[in-house]
Write a protein that holds these residues in place. Structure first.
Motif, short mmCIF file in Angstrom:
data_model
loop_
_atom_site.label_atom_id
_atom_site.label_comp_id
_atom_site.label_asym_id
_atom_site.label_seq_id
_atom_site.Cartn_x
_atom_site.Cartn_y
_atom_site.Cartn_z
N VAL A 38 -0.49 3.59 5.04
CA VAL A 38 -1.49 2.97 5.37
C VAL A 38 -0.75 1.07 5.82
CG1 VAL A 38 -3.86 1.77 4.86
CG2 VAL A 38 -2.91 4.17 5.68
N GLU A 39 -1.06 1.12 6.21
CA GLU A 39 -0.78 -0.65 6.43
C GLU A 39 -1.58 -1.84 6.47
OE1 GLU A 39 3.24 -1.19 8.57
OE2 GLU A 39 3.75 0.51 8.80
N ARG A 40 -1.58 -2.91 6.11
CA ARG A 40 -2.42 -3.83 5.97
C ARG A 40 -1.35 -5.12 5.42
NH1 ARG A 40 -5.92 -8.17 6.28
NH2 ARG A 40 -8.14 -7.84 5.79
N THR A 41 -1.27 -6.49 6.48
CA THR A 41 -1.04 -7.63 6.61
C THR A 41 -1.84 -8.64 6.27
OG1 THR A 41 -0.52 -7.92 8.46
CG2 THR A 41 1.21 -6.66 6.95
N CYS A 42 -1.76 -9.64 5.89
CA CYS A 42 -2.70 -10.68 6.38
C CYS A 42 -1.26 -11.71 6.61
CB CYS A 42 -3.85 -11.44 5.13
SG CYS A 42 -4.98 -12.26 5.21
N LYS A 43 -2.17 -13.36 6.92
CA LYS A 43 -1.62 -14.52 7.29
C LYS A 43 -1.08 -14.99 6.22
CE LYS A 43 -5.94 -17.24 7.60
NZ LYS A 43 -5.67 -17.59 8.82
N CYS A 44 -2.04 -14.73 5.55
CA CYS A 44 -1.65 -15.69 4.59
C CYS A 44 -0.36 -14.96 3.07
CB CYS A 44 -2.47 -15.63 3.26
SG CYS A 44 -3.17 -13.59 1.92
N GLY A 45 0.73 -14.23 3.49
CA GLY A 45 1.60 -13.12 3.50
C GLY A 45 1.20 -11.20 2.85
N PHE A 46 0.72 -11.14 2.32
CA PHE A 46 -0.58 -10.06 1.91
C PHE A 46 -0.02 -8.61 2.66
CE2 PHE A 46 -2.85 -6.69 0.72
CZ PHE A 46 -2.80 -6.29 0.13
N ASP A 47 1.55 -8.27 2.11
CA ASP A 47 1.91 -7.27 3.03
C ASP A 47 2.05 -6.15 2.00
OD1 ASP A 47 3.27 -5.33 4.76
OD2 ASP A 47 4.89 -6.78 4.68
N PHE A 48 0.68 -5.10 2.27
CA PHE A 48 0.45 -4.19 1.80
C PHE A 48 1.14 -2.98 2.51
CE2 PHE A 48 -2.58 -0.49 0.34
CZ PHE A 48 -1.84 0.08 -0.42
N THR A 49 1.88 -1.53 2.33
CA THR A 49 2.17 -0.23 3.15
C THR A 49 2.20 0.90 1.86
OG1 THR A 49 3.99 -1.07 4.52
CG2 THR A 49 3.87 1.01 4.29
N TYR A 50 0.65 1.38 1.94
CA TYR A 50 1.26 2.45 1.60
C TYR A 50 1.09 3.96 1.47
CZ TYR A 50 -0.84 5.16 -2.99
OH TYR A 50 -0.89 6.04 -3.60
N ASP A 51 2.03 5.16 0.87
CA ASP A 51 2.32 6.15 1.70
C ASP A 51 1.18 7.50 0.31
OD1 ASP A 51 3.19 9.40 1.72
OD2 ASP A 51 5.57 8.18 1.89
N VAL A 52 0.62 7.73 1.56
CA VAL A 52 -1.13 8.56 0.99
C VAL A 52 -0.44 10.05 0.22
CG1 VAL A 52 -2.94 7.67 2.27
CG2 VAL A 52 -1.01 9.94 2.61
N THR A 53 1.04 10.16 0.76
CA THR A 53 1.88 11.36 -0.09
C THR A 53 1.81 10.42 -1.50
OG1 THR A 53 3.39 11.00 0.53
CG2 THR A 53 2.28 12.27 2.04
N LYS A 54 2.11 10.22 -1.81
CA LYS A 54 2.09 9.38 -3.42
C LYS A 54 0.48 9.58 -4.00
CE LYS A 54 5.56 5.97 -2.15
NZ LYS A 54 6.09 4.94 -2.52
N GLY A 55 0.17 9.96 -3.55
CA GLY A 55 -1.82 9.74 -4.16
C GLY A 55 -2.78 9.20 -3.35
N THR A 56 -3.73 9.46 -3.97
CA THR A 56 -5.39 8.71 -2.90
C THR A 56 -6.20 8.12 -4.40
OG1 THR A 56 -5.78 10.99 -2.43
CG2 THR A 56 -4.25 9.25 -1.21
N SER A 57 -5.64 8.90 -5.33
CA SER A 57 -6.66 7.91 -6.61
C SER A 57 -6.86 6.45 -6.45
CB SER A 57 -6.35 8.64 -7.65
OG SER A 57 -5.43 7.47 -8.25
N LYS A 58 -8.37 5.78 -6.69
CA LYS A 58 -7.58 4.63 -7.14
C LYS A 58 -7.19 4.08 -7.77
CE LYS A 58 -12.73 4.52 -5.93
NZ LYS A 58 -14.17 4.00 -5.88
N LYS A 59 -6.87 4.55 -8.68
CA LYS A 59 -5.81 4.12 -9.96
C LYS A 59 -4.56 3.24 -8.90
CE LYS A 59 -3.73 4.53 -14.25
NZ LYS A 59 -3.85 5.24 -15.19
#
Length: 72
Positions: A38-59
């Motif tokens: 899952v990748e989410r970026t924003c014009k403010c510079g936020f850049d999030f990439t997450y591999d769900v095989t690492k786990g999906t707990s909220k923590k």
């Protein structure tokens, strides 16, 4: 990606955790969902990439978001 996994992550990244922007496209940001990434970026510079095989707990997801915010 299983839709239930995405629905766990979505509430935490739909609005940019840095600036609150909820828009994607037209230069506002991006949202990309692949098999395990899952990748989410924003014009403010936020850049999030997450591999769900690492786990999906909220923590685990919140920790990954914090790392992305700390790298701004």
């Amino acid at each position: 990606m299983n839709v239930m996994i995405y629905l766990t992550i979505a509430p935490m990244i739909n609005d940019c955790p840095n600036c609150g922007n909820s828009l994607v496209g037209n230069g506002e940001g991006t949202l990309k969902i692949d098999d395990d990434i899952v990748e989410r970026t924003c014009k403010c510079g936020f850049d999030f990439t997450y591999d769900v095989t690492k786990g999906t707990s909220k923590k685990q997801i919140k920790e990954a978001i914090k790392e992305a915010l700390d790298s701004l």
